[in-house]
Design a protein around this motif. Structure first.
Motif, short mmCIF file in Angstrom:
data_model
loop_
_atom_site.label_atom_id
_atom_site.label_comp_id
_atom_site.label_asym_id
_atom_site.label_seq_id
_atom_site.Cartn_x
_atom_site.Cartn_y
_atom_site.Cartn_z
N GLU A 144 0.48 14.54 0.58
CA GLU A 144 0.43 14.19 1.99
C GLU A 144 0.77 15.36 2.90
N SER A 185 5.73 -0.61 8.21
CA SER A 185 5.28 -0.92 9.58
C SER A 185 5.16 -2.42 9.83
N CYS A 212 0.85 -1.20 0.00
CA CYS A 212 0.00 0.00 0.00
C CYS A 212 0.89 1.25 0.00
N GLY A 213 0.33 2.35 -0.46
CA GLY A 213 0.98 3.67 -0.33
C GLY A 213 2.37 3.71 -0.94
N GLN A 229 13.64 0.06 1.24
CA GLN A 229 12.95 -0.97 0.47
C GLN A 229 13.61 -1.15 -0.89
N VAL A 240 5.08 10.88 9.36
CA VAL A 240 3.99 10.14 8.71
C VAL A 240 4.31 9.86 7.24
C1 G6P Z 1 0.11 4.74 5.40
C2 G6P Z 1 1.32 5.63 5.54
C3 G6P Z 1 2.15 5.58 4.26
C4 G6P Z 1 2.53 4.13 3.95
C5 G6P Z 1 1.30 3.23 3.87
C6 G6P Z 1 1.69 1.77 3.83
O1 G6P Z 1 -0.77 5.27 4.46
O2 G6P Z 1 0.92 6.98 5.80
O3 G6P Z 1 3.33 6.35 4.44
O4 G6P Z 1 3.24 4.09 2.75
O5 G6P Z 1 0.48 3.40 5.03
O6 G6P Z 1 2.29 1.43 5.04
P1 G6P Z 1 3.32 0.27 5.27
O7 G6P Z 1 3.67 0.38 6.73
O8 G6P Z 1 2.59 -1.01 4.96
O9 G6P Z 1 4.48 0.48 4.38
#
Ligand code: G6P
Length: 611
Positions: A491, A352, A303-304, A410, A401
Motif C-alpha cells: 500500500e 469505516s 475487506c482489506g 479490531q 489510508v
Molecule cells: C480500504 C482501505 C483499507 C481497509 C479496507 C476495508 O481498502 O484502504 O485500509 O482495510 O478498505 O475497509 P473497512 O473500513 O471496511 O475496514
C-alpha cells in the motif's frame, strides 16, 4: 469513496468547504472542486489533490454563503479537470457532486443524447444531473420533485448534493449506500461524508438514512423519504474531539496513528476488561448471549485489513469457543448466493462501517435471517446501524489510508469477544481465561515498549528500501499478520510483497528466494516456534535475506536472521496485537525512504463505498 462537503449559512462557504475537503481527502484525491452560489453559479475544479484546487483559485471570486465541494476517487472517467466534480447541467443552472456509482447510466445517457443533451465529462454523475434537469423541464416540477423521480429510476449507490443558481440558500441532498452526515449549527448547516469537517463547528448531527432526501437551508432541515413523506431527523451528539482528527505534531497521520495504539487499545479495553473482577463486560454480547453461544457457525465478512483481523478471529474463536468459523471476502460472499442457516452469526468487521461490499453482504445475510454482529470503528456508520448487535473498537478517527490502529482495535474487541463467549460456553478453563485477561490487560504497556525506540526498524527499512519484492511468512496466529505486513508494504511503498503461511512457502514461493529477496518472518515464541525456526533455515540455506520479528531476548532467531525486530512476550492468541506493530513501522519507514506520500498513496482510498 469520494468526499463531499456542503455549507449553507452566514459564514463564507468556501473556507469551510476547503477545510472540510482536506479532512476528507483520505476518501479520494484524484481531483477536487467546488460550486458556489452568489448571484449565479461559480464552479472551480482541478485534477490532483485539494491543495492544487486551492492554488488554482487564488484571486478568483469565492464569495458565497452556500456551496458544495468534492474530492474524488475516480470510478467513471480518468482523473482530469473535466471529470472532476461538481458537474454543471446543460442549462448551466444546476450543479451536483456525487459519491457512488450509477449503474444504469448508459441507457439514460443514450436517451439524453437523443434529446440533444451534450456531456463534457465521462462521468455517470453528469448523466444523473442532466436526467434530473430533463425531468424538471418535462414535468414542470420543482427540483426536489425531479430529483425524487430520478432517484426512483436509477440503479446504484449515491450520496449527492445539488444546488441551483437561482436559489442561493438551499442544498438538496440524497443518499443510498454512501454516507451523509448533516451538522446542525445556529442559522447554518454543514453536510459531509463523515463528521470530520463538521466537528469544529457543531456536535449535533443527523445521519441521513438510505432513500432519504434532505432539503437544507440555513434555518431549516427537512428530511423526506422517496414517497415525499416527512421524516423526523434523529439528532445525535458527536463524542469526538477536533484534536483526534489533527496530526498533533507528527509528520503523517499514519505514524501518529501507529503511535496512538497503546492508548487506543487501552480505550478499547477500558470498562470492558475488568481484571480485578475477572470479568469481560460487553453489552452487545451479553444482550445476545444465547444467539452467540449457540451459534452453529460464525461467518466473518470483511475487506482489506479488516479481513486479516477476521482471519485472526477465526483462530481465536475456533480455539476458545469451539465454534466453526469461515472468513469471507465480502465482495465474493455477496455475489455467490451463500448458504445461510438459521443460527448462523455473521460478524462484520469494518473500520469505516461504510465499505460497500461489506454493507451489501450484510444486508443480504440479514434478509436471510442471519444474526449480524458488527465490529466497527466509525460510530453511527451504516454497518453499525444495520447490525443487530456489536462492539465499537473505539480507536478514534483513522485518517491515514493504511489501516493501523483500527486493526489492533479490531483484534482487541475480537479477543474479548472470543474470551467472553468461550468462557460462557465453558470451552475454556478458568485458568486460561484468567491468564488471557491478564495478558490482554498488559498489551497497551507492551505496545508502548515497542514504540519507545523505533530507530532499529527505521535502519532496517533504509537497508531494504530498494528491494523489488518482499515475502512475509508466519504460522498460526502470525500467518494473517504476515498477510497484513505484505499488504501494508504494498500500500505505502509500492513494493510487490506476498504473504504466505511459512510452511506453504515450500509449495511455490521458495522458487523466488535468492540473495536479493528479503523474507520477513513473524516468528514470535508460540506453539509453532520450532517449526518456524526450520522454515527460517530453509530460507537461509537458499541465501534469502531474513528479517525476523522475534520475542525479546530470543537469541536463536536473532542469530539466524540478518536483521531482527523484537516484541515483548505474550500469549499466542493475542500475539498479533504486538507482532503487527514492527510491520506497520517497517512499511511506514520504507514508504518515507522512497519519498511516497504515505497518508495518500496512489490509487487507494480509505473508505471504499463503491463495489
Ligand atoms: C480500504 C482501505 C483499507 C481497509 C479496507 C476495508 O481498502 O484502504 O485500509 O482495510 O478498505 O475497509 P473497512 O473500513 O471496511 O475496514
Amino acid at each position: 469513496m469520494c468526499g463531499i462537503v456542503g455549507y449553507t449559512g452566514g459564514k463564507e462557504a468556501y473556507p469551510v468547504i476547503l477545510k472540510g475537503l482536506k479532512r476528507l481527502e483520505y476518501r479520494g484525491y484524484d481531483s477536487s472542486g467546488v460550486a458556489l452560489i452568489n448571484s449565479g453559479l461559480k464552479v472551480y475544479k482541478k485534477k490532483g489533490k485539494v491543495a492544487e484546487l486551492e492554488e488554482s483559485v487564488i484571486g478568483k471570486d469565492l464569495h458565497a454563503h452556500v456551496g458544495i465541494g468534492h474530492t474524488r476517487w475516480a470510478t467513471h472517467g480518468e482523473p482530469s479537470d473535466r471529470n472532476a466534480h461538481p458537474h454543471v447541467s446543460n442549462s448551466g443552472e444546476l450543479a451536483m457532486i456525487h459519491n457512488g456509482i450509477i449503474e444504469n447510466y448508459v441507457p439514460i445517457k443514450n436517451d439524453l443524447l437523443k434529446k440533444g443533451y451534450t456531456f463534457s465529462s465521462d462521468t455517470d454523475t453528469e448523466v444523473l444531473l442532466n436526467f434530473i434537469e430533463d425531468i424538471k423541464k418535462n414535468n414542470n416540477c420543482t427540483l426536489e420533485e425531479a430529483l425524487r423521480i430520478a432517484l426512483k429510476r436509477i440503479v446504484g449507490a449515491y450520496c449527492i448534493l445539488l444546488v441551483a443558481a437561482d436559489d442561493p440558500e438551499t442544498i438538496i441532498a440524497a443518499r443510498k449506500g454512501s454516507p451523509l452526515v448533516i451538522g446542525i449549527g445556529k442559522g447554518e448547516h454543514f453536510l459531509a461524508s463523515d463528521a470530520s469537517p463538521i466537528i469544529e463547528y457543531t456536535k449535533e448531527v443527523v445521519y441521513v438514512n438510505d432513500y432519504e432526501i434532505a432539503i437544507v437551508r440555513p434555518n431549516e432541515l427537512i428530511l423526506k423519504n422517496l414517497g415525499n413523506e416527512k421524516q423526523t431527523p434523529f439528532i445525535t451528539k458527536l463524542d469526538m474531539e477536533l484534536a483526534a482528527i489533527e496530526k498533533g505534531g507528527y509528520d503523517h497521520f499514519m505514524i501518529k496513528e501507529i503511535h496512538e495504539q497503546s492508548d487506543t487499545i487501552h480505550d478499547c479495553l477500558r470498562g470492558r476488561l475488568l481484571v480485578e473482577q475477572s470479568q469481560i463486560v460487553m453489552s452487545g454480547i451479553e444482550d445476545h448471549l444465547e444467539a452467540l453461544t449457540h451459534a452453529q457457525r460464525m461467518v466473518i465478512v470483511a475487506c482489506g485489513t479488516s479481513w486479516h483481523a477476521g482471519l485472526i478471529a477465526e483462530y481465536m474463536i475456533e480455539e476458545l469457543c469451539r465454534i466453526p468459523v469461515e472468513v469471507e471476502y465480502a465482495s465474493e460472499f455477496r455475489y455467490r448466493n451463500p448458504i445461510i442457516h438459521k443460527g448462523d452469526v455473521i460478524i462484520a468487521i469494518s473500520q469505516s462501517g461504510e465499505t460497500a461490499d461489506t454493507l451489501v453482504a450484510l444486508e443480504k445475510a440479514k434478509e436471510q435471517g442471519a444474526f449480524i454482529f458488527g465490529v466497527v470503528n466509525a460510530v453511527g456508520s451504516s454497518i453499525a446501524r444495520i447490525s443487530h448487535a456489536g462492539a465499537y473498537t473505539h480507536a478514534g478517527p483513522e485518517i491515514g489510508v493504511a489501516s493501523t490502529k483500527a486493526f489492533t482495535g479490531q483484534l482487541a474487541v475480537l479477543a474479548m469477544m472470543a474470551l467472553k463467549i468461550g468462557y460462557s460456553k465453558g470451552t475454556i478453563s478458568h485458568e486460561r481465561y484468567l491468564k488471557l485477561i491478564n495478558e490482554l490487560d498488559a498489551i497497551p504497556e507492551k505496545v508502548t515498549e515497542i514504540l519507545q525506540d523505533t530507530s532499529n526498524i527505521q535502519a532496517i527499512a533504509t537497508k531494504y528500501k530498494d528491494a523489488h519484492d518482499f515475502l512475509f511468512l508466519g504460522r498460526g496466529y502470525n500467518f494473517p499478520v504476515a498477510l497484513e505486513g505484505a499488504l501494508k508494504l504494498k500500500e505505502i511503498s509500492y513494493i510487490h510483497a506476498e504473504g504466505y503461511p511459512a510452511a506453504e512457502m515450500k509449495h511455490g514461493p521458495i522458487a523466488l528466494v535468492d540473495e536479493n529477496l528479503p523474507v520477513v518472518f513473524v516468528a514470535t515464541k508460540d506453539s509453532y516456534y520450532e517449526k518456524i525456526v526450520s522454515n527460517v533455515q530453509e530460507i537461509k540455506a537458499r541465501k534469502g535475506k531474513v528479517i525476523a520479528i522475534a520475542t525479546t531476548s530470543d537469541t536463536v532467531i536473532s542469530s539466524m536472521a540478518d536483521d531482527t525486530m523484537f516484541v515483548p512476550d505474550t500469549d499466542e492468541v493475542i500475539a498479533p496485537l504486538l507482532s503487527v506493530i514492527p510491520l506497520q513501522l517497517l512499511s511506514y519507514y520504507v514508504g518515507i525512504a522512497k519519498g511516497i506520500d504515505v497518508d495518500k498513496p496512489r490509487n487507494l482510498a480509505k473508505s471504499v463505498t463503491v463495489e
